[in-house]
Design a protein around this motif. Structure first.
Motif, PDB file in Angstrom:
ATOM      1  N   ILE A   1     -26.817  -7.262   5.974  1.00 28.01           N
ATOM      2  CA  ILE A   1     -25.543  -6.666   6.366  1.00 28.01           C
ATOM      3  C   ILE A   1     -24.662  -6.554   5.131  1.00 28.01           C
ATOM      4  N   ALA A   2     -23.813  -5.534   5.124  1.00 27.99           N
ATOM      5  CA  ALA A   2     -22.805  -5.412   4.059  1.00 27.99           C
ATOM      6  C   ALA A   2     -21.430  -5.431   4.719  1.00 27.99           C
ATOM      7  N   VAL A   3     -20.531  -6.263   4.191  1.00 32.62           N
ATOM      8  CA  VAL A   3     -19.199  -6.429   4.790  1.00 32.62           C
ATOM      9  C   VAL A   3     -18.120  -6.245   3.723  1.00 32.62           C
ATOM     10  N   PHE A   4     -17.044  -5.536   4.113  1.00 36.68           N
ATOM     11  CA  PHE A   4     -15.850  -5.418   3.275  1.00 36.68           C
ATOM     12  C   PHE A   4     -14.771  -6.331   3.848  1.00 36.68           C
ATOM     13  N   ALA A   5     -14.044  -7.047   2.971  1.00 33.72           N
ATOM     14  CA  ALA A   5     -12.852  -7.785   3.429  1.00 33.72           C
ATOM     15  C   ALA A   5     -11.690  -7.458   2.498  1.00 33.72           C
ATOM     16  N   PRO A   6     -10.490  -7.386   3.067  1.00 36.42           N
ATOM     17  CA  PRO A   6      -9.353  -6.837   2.330  1.00 36.42           C
ATOM     18  C   PRO A   6      -8.634  -7.831   1.416  1.00 36.42           C
ATOM     19  N   ALA A   7      -8.017  -7.262   0.378  1.00 37.79           N
ATOM     20  CA  ALA A   7      -7.045  -8.020  -0.415  1.00 37.79           C
ATOM     21  C   ALA A   7      -5.828  -8.330   0.455  1.00 37.79           C
ATOM     22  N   THR A   8      -5.070  -9.330   0.052  1.00 42.52           N
ATOM     23  CA  THR A   8      -3.922  -9.772   0.837  1.00 42.52           C
ATOM     24  C   THR A   8      -2.749 -10.121  -0.075  1.00 42.52           C
ATOM     25  N   VAL A   9      -1.557  -9.925   0.480  1.00 42.98           N
ATOM     26  CA  VAL A   9      -0.330 -10.285  -0.232  1.00 42.98           C
ATOM     27  C   VAL A   9       0.266 -11.501   0.481  1.00 42.98           C
ATOM     28  N   ALA A  10       0.213 -12.652  -0.169  1.00 44.76           N
ATOM     29  CA  ALA A  10       0.763 -13.863   0.435  1.00 44.76           C
ATOM     30  C   ALA A  10       2.234 -14.028   0.038  1.00 44.76           C
ATOM     31  N   ASN A  11       2.937 -14.841   0.815  1.00 46.53           N
ATOM     32  CA  ASN A  11       4.356 -15.177   0.634  1.00 46.53           C
ATOM     33  C   ASN A  11       5.292 -14.076   1.143  1.00 46.53           C
ATOM     34  N   VAL A  12       4.983 -12.809   0.804  1.00 43.97           N
ATOM     35  CA  VAL A  12       5.804 -11.678   1.268  1.00 43.97           C
ATOM     36  C   VAL A  12       7.289 -11.923   0.930  1.00 43.97           C
ATOM     37  N   VAL A  13       7.515 -12.407  -0.263  1.00 40.11           N
ATOM     38  CA  VAL A  13       8.832 -12.618  -0.870  1.00 40.11           C
ATOM     39  C   VAL A  13       9.578 -13.825  -0.283  1.00 40.11           C
ATOM     40  N   CYS A  14       9.906 -13.777   1.020  1.00 37.13           N
ATOM     41  CA  CYS A  14      10.728 -14.869   1.555  1.00 37.13           C
ATOM     42  C   CYS A  14       9.923 -15.839   2.414  1.00 37.13           C
ATOM     43  N   GLY A  15       8.598 -15.678   2.472  1.00 34.79           N
ATOM     44  CA  GLY A  15       7.800 -16.532   3.353  1.00 34.79           C
ATOM     45  C   GLY A  15       6.817 -17.407   2.601  1.00 34.79           C
ATOM     46  N   PHE A  16       7.304 -18.040   1.537  1.00 34.75           N
ATOM     47  CA  PHE A  16       6.449 -18.883   0.685  1.00 34.75           C
ATOM     48  C   PHE A  16       5.568 -19.829   1.509  1.00 34.75           C
ATOM     49  N   ASP A  17       4.274 -19.708   1.319  1.00 36.19           N
ATOM     50  CA  ASP A  17       3.256 -20.569   1.926  1.00 36.19           C
ATOM     51  C   ASP A  17       3.031 -20.349   3.422  1.00 36.19           C
ATOM     52  N   VAL A  18       3.789 -19.466   4.067  1.00 36.05           N
ATOM     53  CA  VAL A  18       3.615 -19.308   5.522  1.00 36.05           C
ATOM     54  C   VAL A  18       3.337 -17.871   5.978  1.00 36.05           C
ATOM     55  N   LEU A  19       3.525 -16.868   5.094  1.00 37.03           N
ATOM     56  CA  LEU A  19       3.344 -15.476   5.506  1.00 37.03           C
ATOM     57  C   LEU A  19       2.355 -14.764   4.594  1.00 37.03           C
ATOM     58  N   GLY A  20       1.642 -13.792   5.145  1.00 35.15           N
ATOM     59  CA  GLY A  20       0.775 -12.946   4.346  1.00 35.15           C
ATOM     60  C   GLY A  20       0.413 -11.691   5.136  1.00 35.15           C
ATOM     61  N   PHE A  21      -0.017 -10.655   4.415  1.00 36.63           N
ATOM     62  CA  PHE A  21      -0.515  -9.460   5.107  1.00 36.63           C
ATOM     63  C   PHE A  21      -1.697  -8.889   4.334  1.00 36.63           C
ATOM     64  N   ALA A  22      -2.498  -8.071   5.029  1.00 31.46           N
ATOM     65  CA  ALA A  22      -3.706  -7.485   4.440  1.00 31.46           C
ATOM     66  C   ALA A  22      -3.476  -6.006   4.145  1.00 31.46           C
ATOM     67  N   VAL A  23      -4.144  -5.513   3.101  1.00 26.64           N
ATOM     68  CA  VAL A  23      -4.061  -4.090   2.752  1.00 26.64           C
ATOM     69  C   VAL A  23      -5.455  -3.461   2.858  1.00 26.64           C
ATOM     70  N   ASN A  24      -5.503  -2.132   2.922  1.00 28.77           N
ATOM     71  CA  ASN A  24      -6.805  -1.459   3.037  1.00 28.77           C
ATOM     72  C   ASN A  24      -7.504  -1.286   1.704  1.00 28.77           C
ATOM     73  N   GLU A  25      -6.705  -1.402   0.627  1.00 25.08           N
ATOM     74  CA  GLU A  25      -7.284  -1.271  -0.700  1.00 25.08           C
ATOM     75  C   GLU A  25      -6.490  -2.118  -1.671  1.00 25.08           C
ATOM     76  N   PRO A  26      -7.091  -2.897  -2.536  1.00 22.95           N
ATOM     77  CA  PRO A  26      -8.523  -3.106  -2.765  1.00 22.95           C
ATOM     78  C   PRO A  26      -9.112  -4.122  -1.773  1.00 22.95           C
ATOM     79  N   GLY A  27     -10.359  -4.544  -2.074  1.00 28.69           N
ATOM     80  CA  GLY A  27     -11.027  -5.540  -1.258  1.00 28.69           C
ATOM     81  C   GLY A  27     -12.371  -5.856  -1.897  1.00 28.69           C
TER      82      GLY A  27
END
Lengths: 336, 336
Positions: A30-56
């Protein structure tokens, strides 16, 4: 302690080429892609993050005849990642998963194709780890909630950067915006976001090791700054639910971590000023840096921002990589 | 600096007995109720508050022939509040409002009927101030957004407790749950809540002056505790939007303020244990105390909790007042 991940309603995964026929294993590779992520999101240090479609990152996994895990190939890492399966986050977290289902008898070969920079603050190790875990779960025909993979991914994260944080692995695994309300017990909440939000990402190619970026953060802070910060994270979460991009932008201010970590990023404040003047909703450090990101309301603005900021970095003799992406809402996906 | 209060969509106020006929003033006297409020909401120190339907204060306001404001009567205060209009929060904030519309020529007489304990941590001064401001706005036939009253109410709050905080006045004015994302500029967000949430309130009749309750809070805190706190407020806000009462309950933990302020409240921890065992969703200090409150899923549980906690306080020779209420979503209302 019991973990609470029940808020999370995982989106249905599109599993190309895999047909579920009872308990019979239906694919050997099987081949699997998993996304890069942006953690902290500026005001959410250590508790928030989101995923993007590119890169990965991409993982190719094959079942072999010989028990145990081998890593036959890693590309895109400039030789920086270990082929030794006892030291690679992908194989280590997959091994934890196999132990949990009593299937260490399995033989596996792993190829890891890094499609994103290492040490960039974009959740590079998390993307690889989640791709590996999603690959083995799919190969094992395990239809249980993907949330069960989170503790294994955190084991990989602990090895990669010294802390078992979840603010990269959770959004890489679930997609979208993810709140880690608590680590003990683990309590993860998936948050909505406005449609049409674009993310411009700029990675200035300078070295900011995650461990050091963490060490420079102050242990003691002023209560009044903490109040400012939790007013902002409450505002950001409200804006995500209300699809209020203005409120999201106003709330993305960081009085505690950014003032310190920005010192490790070349021309952070001039870049922020440029991005905001070009129409960004917000601008900040991705994870522990050196990557920075901006939210925008459209693709054109995001593209303009990466062009101008890349030019600025070139002018001060710093190489960079740039990406424009929408929010990834699906997490990892089977690509072959 | 510009204030942002545009997220707030005020509910339509029911204005009994008042008919709007153009710019003509249509009533010479009015009676207004404004609700008590619970500030902080456990994990939202200085930035969150909500309003309840009981208790609250009443203001009767009459237009007189002689310019200037008089306070002819205050009841329910045991003589503790000043009749001097230069020193009473109600008249002072009303005076600020009249100055803003250039109508200091108006003559007003005010009666204040305290229907809730003073110094209870239930936003007593805010309820009076908001009732007074809503009364004069209605008498002036001023149909503008009630949000414009917030800065005047904060002036009253500044006089009453030494800080121009908004976490009592904003929910008293708008109803419901209110987030004060920022004070500078002022940025207020109204939050939804699950239907059917009940609030049990117990006021142990001991003296906890607001100024002293604020002074005992530490100026410096640990970053790791702040992270815990903003994970919790993000969880609470998510729970309010998701109507997820379990998540609301799990998120309502305070590792920073409650451990200090609880020392000023008799048997705080035994009371919390009792409330949680009786089925409370959460339990904590209202504002700066000494009142405590519990969220419950139904009226019966709330009633049981106030009965048992009042009995417990009686057993240790402390008088108390108790209330059971739903969330007040309308803010102040004209009652005559």
């Amino acid at each position: 302690m019991e973990n609470n991940i029940q808020e999370f309603k995982p989106p249905l995964k599109e599993e190309k080429g895999i047909t579920n026929s009872g308990n019979v294993k239906v694919a050997d590779s099987i081949a699997v892609f998993a996304p890069a992520t942006v953690a902290n999101v500026v005001c959410g240090f250590d508790v928030l993050g989101f995923a993007v479609n590119e890169p990965g990152d991409e993982v190719i996994m094959r079942i072999t005849n010989k028990p145990g895990i081998t890593i036959s190939k890693i590309t895109g890492d400039d030789g920086r990642l270990p082929l030794n399966p006892a030291k690679n986050t992908v194989s280590v977290s997959v091994q934890h998963y196999l132990q949990s289902i009593n299937r260490t008898d399995i033989g596996l070969d792993i190829e890891l194709h890094k499609k994103m920079p290492i040490g960039s603050g974009l959740g590079s190790s998390s993307a690889s780890t989640v791709a590996g875990l999603f690959a083995i779960k799919t190969l094992m025909d395990d239809n249980s909630d993907p949330a069960k993979l989170l503790p294994f991914a955190m084991k990989g994260e602990e090895m990669a950067c010294g802390h078992g944080h979840a603010d990269n692995v959770a959004p890489a695994l679930f997609g979208g915006f993810v709140l880690i309300r608590s680590y003990s017990p683990l309590d993860v909440v998936r948050l909505p976001h406005p449609p049409g939000l674009y993310c411009a990402i700029i990675f200035p190619d300078v070295d900011v090791p995650t461990r050091e970026a963490r060490q420079i953060i102050r242990n003691k802070i002023l209560m009044k700054d903490a109040v400012t910060q939790w007013g902002n994270i409450a505002g950001l979460v409200s804006g995500l639910f209300m699809q209020d991009i203005d409120l999201i932008g106003r709330s993305m201010q960081d009085v505690l971590v950014e003032p310190v970590r920005s010192m490790l990023i070349p021309d952070f404040y001039p870049m922020r000023e440029m991005a905001m003047e070009l129409g960004a909703v917000s601008f900040g450090i991705s994870g522990s840096g050196p990557s920075v990101f901006a939210f925008t309301r459209d693709e054109e603005t995001a593209t303009l921002i990466i062009q101008k900021l890349q030019q600025h970095l070139t002018n001060i003799n710093i190489n960079s990589k740039t990406y424009v992406s929408t929010i990834n809402d699906a997490g990892p996906r089977v690509i072959g």
